[in-house]
Design a protein around this motif. Structure first.
Motif, short mmCIF file in Angstrom:
data_model
loop_
_atom_site.label_atom_id
_atom_site.label_comp_id
_atom_site.label_asym_id
_atom_site.label_seq_id
_atom_site.Cartn_x
_atom_site.Cartn_y
_atom_site.Cartn_z
N GLY A 83 6.79 4.72 -4.54
CA GLY A 83 5.55 4.10 -4.09
C GLY A 83 5.50 3.91 -2.59
O GLY A 83 4.72 3.08 -2.10
N VAL A 84 6.28 4.67 -1.84
CA VAL A 84 6.31 4.54 -0.38
C VAL A 84 5.40 5.59 0.27
O VAL A 84 5.50 6.78 -0.02
N ILE A 85 4.51 5.13 1.15
CA ILE A 85 3.65 6.00 1.95
C ILE A 85 4.22 6.07 3.35
O ILE A 85 4.38 5.04 4.02
N ALA A 86 4.57 7.28 3.80
CA ALA A 86 5.12 7.49 5.14
C ALA A 86 4.08 8.22 5.98
O ALA A 86 3.70 9.36 5.67
N PHE A 87 3.62 7.61 7.07
CA PHE A 87 2.61 8.21 7.93
C PHE A 87 3.25 9.23 8.86
O PHE A 87 4.44 9.13 9.22
N SER A 88 2.47 10.22 9.27
CA SER A 88 3.00 11.28 10.13
C SER A 88 3.26 10.79 11.55
O SER A 88 4.01 11.41 12.30
N ASP A 103 -1.75 13.62 7.11
CA ASP A 103 -1.71 12.32 7.76
C ASP A 103 -0.61 11.43 7.18
O ASP A 103 -0.17 10.48 7.83
N TYR A 104 -0.17 11.70 5.98
CA TYR A 104 0.87 10.88 5.37
C TYR A 104 1.53 11.66 4.24
O TYR A 104 0.98 12.64 3.72
N ALA A 105 2.73 11.21 3.85
CA ALA A 105 3.44 11.74 2.70
C ALA A 105 3.66 10.60 1.71
O ALA A 105 3.89 9.46 2.12
N LEU A 106 3.59 10.91 0.42
CA LEU A 106 3.70 9.89 -0.61
C LEU A 106 4.84 10.22 -1.56
O LEU A 106 4.92 11.33 -2.08
N LEU A 163 5.08 2.65 10.43
CA LEU A 163 5.19 4.04 10.00
C LEU A 163 5.12 4.21 8.48
O LEU A 163 4.92 5.33 8.01
N SER A 164 5.30 3.13 7.71
CA SER A 164 5.33 3.29 6.27
C SER A 164 4.84 2.03 5.57
O SER A 164 4.85 0.93 6.14
N LYS A 194 -5.69 7.24 -2.72
CA LYS A 194 -6.56 7.48 -1.57
C LYS A 194 -6.22 6.44 -0.51
O LYS A 194 -6.21 5.24 -0.79
N VAL A 195 -5.94 6.92 0.72
CA VAL A 195 -5.55 6.04 1.82
C VAL A 195 -6.63 6.09 2.89
O VAL A 195 -7.04 7.18 3.33
#
Length: 382
Positions: free
Chosen positions: A122-127, A114-117, A87-88, A101-102
């Motif tokens: 520096g953590v990318i959390a996907f929906s 699709d994600y939150a940053l 998830l992240s 860009k992911v």
């Protein structure tokens, strides 16, 4: 560009006057056109135009890519995670805002959908959970280490975005030679809109413009987006007078106060040579640094004297001597001549000879007679 002033423009329409074609030309040329007169990065790079305007977005790009102004440098980076499930993702560096860009299996994902940053962590959390997909993240970070191997060192330079397209009608090869040399990790290559994987689908020869594909490509549109190092640099004269860097020859003016120890391999006076020592008064000498250390004269045997050299060549010497018509050697030789020698007897009562004198004086030695068992010598010369 021919222009006319506002008051002059107003007179063109007074008393039912009909402006001419030339009047209209002057009127239109007197105003800025939002599209035709907008500066781009290349115009800023040339730095010679006074007839274009810079948007806030372009100004921000210029400042970001001259990051050394704030003591840092913005650099591109890429991260790959194959067969990712979760998830992240936590990035290796803190990303610059709006640079991320992911891609999931080569498809660009949409931020906030699709994600939150979190830029601070520096953590990318996907929906939603991602299962067994290849993830690639392209972004820029603030590189505070100019020798870091994570990206090209761009301290004091500007980086410029660029794009090249190769049509499916003409491209049939396993190699592309770009017009500029891309910064490390800055390139994105698309085949018919699908992102290709660096070091898997293609590789870029280190420090070159050559892109090598893993297999020949034909009948496909190829787009290459990348950044390259531009000529804008903080070594320009205006900035060079305001900042001290670690590599450029600079002239530092004005009185400076240092609150800590100043260390250097050598100090060379302007017009001097590397084998000369810079003295506190601004003069230079070729003598070793130890020559300027004060000597000593212990009250014991063996008897040794001392000396002090000055930067103007003057030398002071002293010694502890014994009675008799004895020849003594100066602690160090006077290179030119002896100016004066003074003797004094060490005693607590009157002597029977009543005199102290020297003779046979040279630059290296002298004979001394003193009225007592021991005494002192003081000499001055150069």
């Amino acid at each position: 560009m021919a222009t006319t002033r506002r008051n002059d423009i107003r007179t063109k329409f007074q008393d039912k006057d009909i402006p001419t074609q030339s009047d209209f030309d002057l009127i239109f040329d007197s105003f800025v056109h939002k599209d035709e007169d907008k500066a781009n990065f290349q115009i800023v790079e040339a730095g010679t135009s006074n007839e274009h305007y810079i948007t806030p977005a372009l100004l921000k790009a210029v400042f970001q890519n001259s990051g050394i102004l704030s003591g840092n440098c913005y650099a591109p980076y890429k991260e790959f995670i194959d067969d990712f499930t979760g998830l992240s993702i936590e990035l290796e560096h803190q990303p610059i805002e709006n640079s991320v860009k992911v891609f999931k299996n080569g498809q660009l994902l949409e931020e906030k959908k699709d994600y939150a940053l979190n830029h601070n962590t520096g953590v990318i959390a996907f929906s939603g959970i991602i299962t067994s997909r290849n993830i690639e993240v392209n972004y820029w970070f603030k590189n505070i280490n100019p020798t870091s191997g994570d990206s090209d060192s761009m301290f004091g330079k500007a980086s410029i975005p660029y794009k090249e397209n190769f049509s499916e009608l003409t491209f049939n090869s396993d190699t592309i030679t770009l017009k500029e040399t891309p910064l490390t990790y800055s390139a994105r290559i698309y085949k018919n809109g699908q992102l290709l994987r660096e070091n898997k689908d293609y590789s870029i020869v280190d420090g070159s413009k050559i892109v090598k594909f893993s297999a020949p490509i034909s009948n496909r549109n190829i787009e290459v987006d990348y950044w390259y190092a531009g000529p804008i640099s903080l070594t320009d004269p205006e900035l060079n007078t305001k900042y001290v860097d670690l590599t450029t020859n600079q002239s530092i003016k004005g009185n400076k106060t240092f609150t800590e120890t100043v260390e250097s391999n050598a100090f060379i006076k302007t017009g001097g040579a590397s084998n000369q020592y810079l003295m506190a008064d601004g003069s230079v000498t070729t003598s070793t640094g130890s020559d300027y250390d004060a000597g000593h004269a212990p009250f014991a045997i063996p008897l040794t004297g001392g000396y002090q050299k000055f930067s103007n060549g003057l030398i002071l010497q002293w010694d502890y001597i014994m009675n008799g018509s004895t020849n003594y050697t100066f602690p160090i030789a006077f290179p030119n001549r002896v100016g004066s020698i003074v003797l004094s007897t060490y005693r607590n009562s009157s002597g029977n000879k009543g005199f102290n004198h020297v003779y046979n004086v040279t630059g290296t030695s002298y004979n001394a007679i003193i009225d007592g068992s021991t005494g002192y010598m003081f000499a001055i010369g150069y």
